[in-house]
Design an enzyme around this catalytic site. Structure first.
Site, mmCIF file in Angstrom:
data_model
loop_
_atom_site.group_PDB
_atom_site.id
_atom_site.type_symbol
_atom_site.label_atom_id
_atom_site.label_comp_id
_atom_site.label_asym_id
_atom_site.label_seq_id
_atom_site.Cartn_x
_atom_site.Cartn_y
_atom_site.Cartn_z
ATOM 1 C CB CYS A 3 0.399 -75.211 -83.830
ATOM 2 S SG CYS A 3 -0.968 -74.586 -84.750
ATOM 3 C CG ASN A 30 -1.934 -69.400 -85.471
ATOM 4 O OD1 ASN A 30 -2.222 -69.720 -86.613
ATOM 5 N ND2 ASN A 30 -1.263 -70.190 -84.656
ATOM 6 C CD GLU A 88 0.082 -77.340 -87.054
ATOM 7 O OE1 GLU A 88 -0.591 -77.718 -86.056
ATOM 8 O OE2 GLU A 88 0.420 -76.175 -87.242
HETATM 9 O O1 G3H Z 1 0.593 -72.156 -85.118
HETATM 10 C C1 G3H Z 1 1.140 -72.931 -85.863
HETATM 11 C C2 G3H Z 1 2.334 -72.530 -86.576
HETATM 12 O O2 G3H Z 1 2.647 -73.463 -87.571
HETATM 13 C C3 G3H Z 1 3.489 -72.290 -85.661
HETATM 14 O O3 G3H Z 1 4.483 -71.595 -86.333
HETATM 15 O O4 G3H Z 1 6.422 -72.090 -84.857
HETATM 16 O O5 G3H Z 1 6.536 -70.291 -86.561
HETATM 17 O O6 G3H Z 1 5.138 -70.010 -84.531
HETATM 18 P P1 G3H Z 1 5.701 -70.975 -85.516
#
Ligand code: G3H
Length: 496
Positions: free
Chosen positions: A298, A169, A264
């Protein structure tokens, strides 16, 4: 266009090359891995299916390149990182284009991801120069029974070879969030990109190649997880693994040796809404938090826990905003685009059907075409429904009506995840109490969960991860402390 202009060197016919020992190479396997465009469901790109021998070679080079990199002055390491950041930003268009085609990220957000990544690299270079240029000086006489006969000097030294495995993503941003801290701290870096996102990663790595980093210091190895995944993560040359993704991380952590891990692994971020909340603000944040990049973050809002007395009004406001979301191709900057794969779409559909059978209220009609799922708000979700606990990673958001704040906190804390959460209230005292009670790595007060700005600490509790991220914490995690103690023959005190 991807694979053209300055990037021509990374393409061999229709297959992208991998990067090893400062050269762009074709795998001896003669095989490739297809990358399917989530929107068209047709093969968009192909990358090399690297072999275990090629992994061995990359590791050997990484080990040897790291030794001289660790002796490269900090300011020179920073200078190269700044150069890579500038090249990356200059080439945002073709890199963003591959994000659009590989992971169906809306075009505008794809450009933002590349620019954010350039900024992250530069910030990391600056922060590294500051924090790695400082150490501690301790005197022995502060500990009982000691005279001032020992001077202890501490500094931070690199770990060695860092293996970086980013998710689909944010293939560029979550790759550089691992690469930049590893390099500034004097480590070498082996990157294993996700299959969807591999071509964007290869373009990004080419920017580091153009910046002139030493041969072998950075490698990018593509291929099937089933063939090289375990081989990479259990490789004896690896001194640290930084992984972002799903529960594969749990099995990696069980197999990895005695090395630092930064992981993570997702979340089920709760949004707790109190009676006194500004419901317009909540609704906007639920839309941004729940439906950006079609919920494939996430840190997406993944369950709304709203006090019953304001639930009707909030649901109406969110419904009105969902109706305005555009659905369609990422090239046209639609808000909702195809989810990453057919299996992901099928999983989301399974959660929706379970909620339907168990009596959730559908605020919109469920609609799916291929991998494209229309945004869906499910009201009156109960704890016996899978969607109350599982992470859809798609544009489907459950609302649970609660009768007390404690019920909301209990639901949040009963999750096996603990990444982020948020609380909406005008009462800062209540917000602080709730934040302290929520078992998550971060709690946002009056805003949706988010990792950024990228220098903020970012960490998950429970199954959401190990170690903390964010620029400073990543640099620290990718170093170890070295001390030198000067022993004096007689106590020596500095006099005023
Ligand atoms: O998808 C996991 C990422 O660490 C979320 O990052 O809060 O910048 O969308 P973000």
């Amino acid at each position: 266009m991807a694979g053209t202009g300055i990037f021509t060197e990374i393409l061999d016919g229709e297959v992208y090359k991998y990067y090893s020992d400062g050269e762009w190479r074709t795998s001896s396997s003669g095989k490739s891995v297809a990358i399917v465009n989530p929107a068209t469901r047709k093969t968009q790109y192909k990358v090399q299916a690297c072999t275990q021998e090629e992994v061995n070679k990359v590791m050997e080079m990484a080990k040897s390149a790291q030794k001289s990199w660790a002796k490269t002055p900090l300011w020179k390491r920073a200078e190269l990182l700044h150069k890579a950041a500038a090249i990356l930003k200059d080439n945002k268009a073709p890199i963003a284009e591959s994000l659009v085609k590989e992971i169906a990220k809306p075009a505008k957000d794809s450009v933002t991801e590349v620019v954010r990544s350039g900024d992250l690299i530069s910030y990391c270079a600056e922060e590294g120069v500051r924090i790695l240029g400082e150490g501690k000086f301790l005197l022995s006489d502060s500990f009982p029974g000691n005279e001032r006969t020992k001077y202890c000097l501490t500094s931070k030294i690199p770990l060695g070879v860092v293996l970086a495995i980013p998710p689909f993503n944010y293939p560029v941003n979550l790759a550089v969030s691992k690469i930049a801290p590893a390099l500034i701290a004097g480590n070498s870096l082996v990157l294993k990109p996700p299959t969807q996102g591999a071509v964007s990663c290869l373009h990004m790595v080419y920017c580091f190649h153009l910046a002139g980093f030493p041969k072998g210091l950075i490698s990018c190895i593509t291929g099937k997880g089933s063939e090289i995944g375990d081989f990479l993560t259990m490789h004896p040359a690896v001194n640290c693994i930084s992984f972002t993704g799903g529960d594969t991380g749990i099995s990696i952590s069980k197999k990895a040796g005695m090395i630092p891990l930064q992981m993570e692994l997702g979340g089920k971020d709760a949004c707790i809404v109190l009676e006194d909340a500004d419901l317009d603000l909540v609704a906007s944040n639920i839309i941004k938090g729940g439906f950006s990049y079609s919920g494939q973050r996430c840190t997406a809002v993944k369950v709304v826990l709203v006090i019953e007395s304001v639930a009707d009004e909030l649901v109406e406001k969110v419904k009105a905003k969902v109706a305005k979301l555009t659905v369609g191709p990422p090239e046209e900057n639609c808000d909702i685009t195809a989810v990453v794969s057919e299996s992901s779409a099928n999983f989301i559909e399974g959660l929706v059907m379970d909620a339907k059978e168990k009596g959730a209220t559908f605020c919109q009609e469920y609609k799916r075409e291929g991998n494209l799922i229309w945004p869906l708000l499910l009201d009156n979700v109960r704890p016996d429904m899978r969607i109350a606990w599982e992470e859809p990673f798609g544009p489907v958001l459950p609302v649970l009506r609660i009768s007390s704040v404690e019920e909301g906190i209990n639901h949040c804390n009963a999750s096996n995840f603990g990444l982020q959460g948020c609380v909406f209230t005008k009462d800062i005292n209540k917000a602080m109490l709730i934040s302290d009670a929520m078992e998550t790595g971060t709690v946002q007060i009056n805003s949706a969960p988010a990792r950024g700005p990228d220098h903020f600490p970012f960490q998950g509790l429970k199954d959401s991860g190990i170690g903390s991220q964010g620029v400073t914490n990543s640099i620290n995690l990718m170093t170890k402390v070295k001390t030198t103690v000067i022993n004096l023959p007689t106590p020596s005190y500095s006099m005023g």
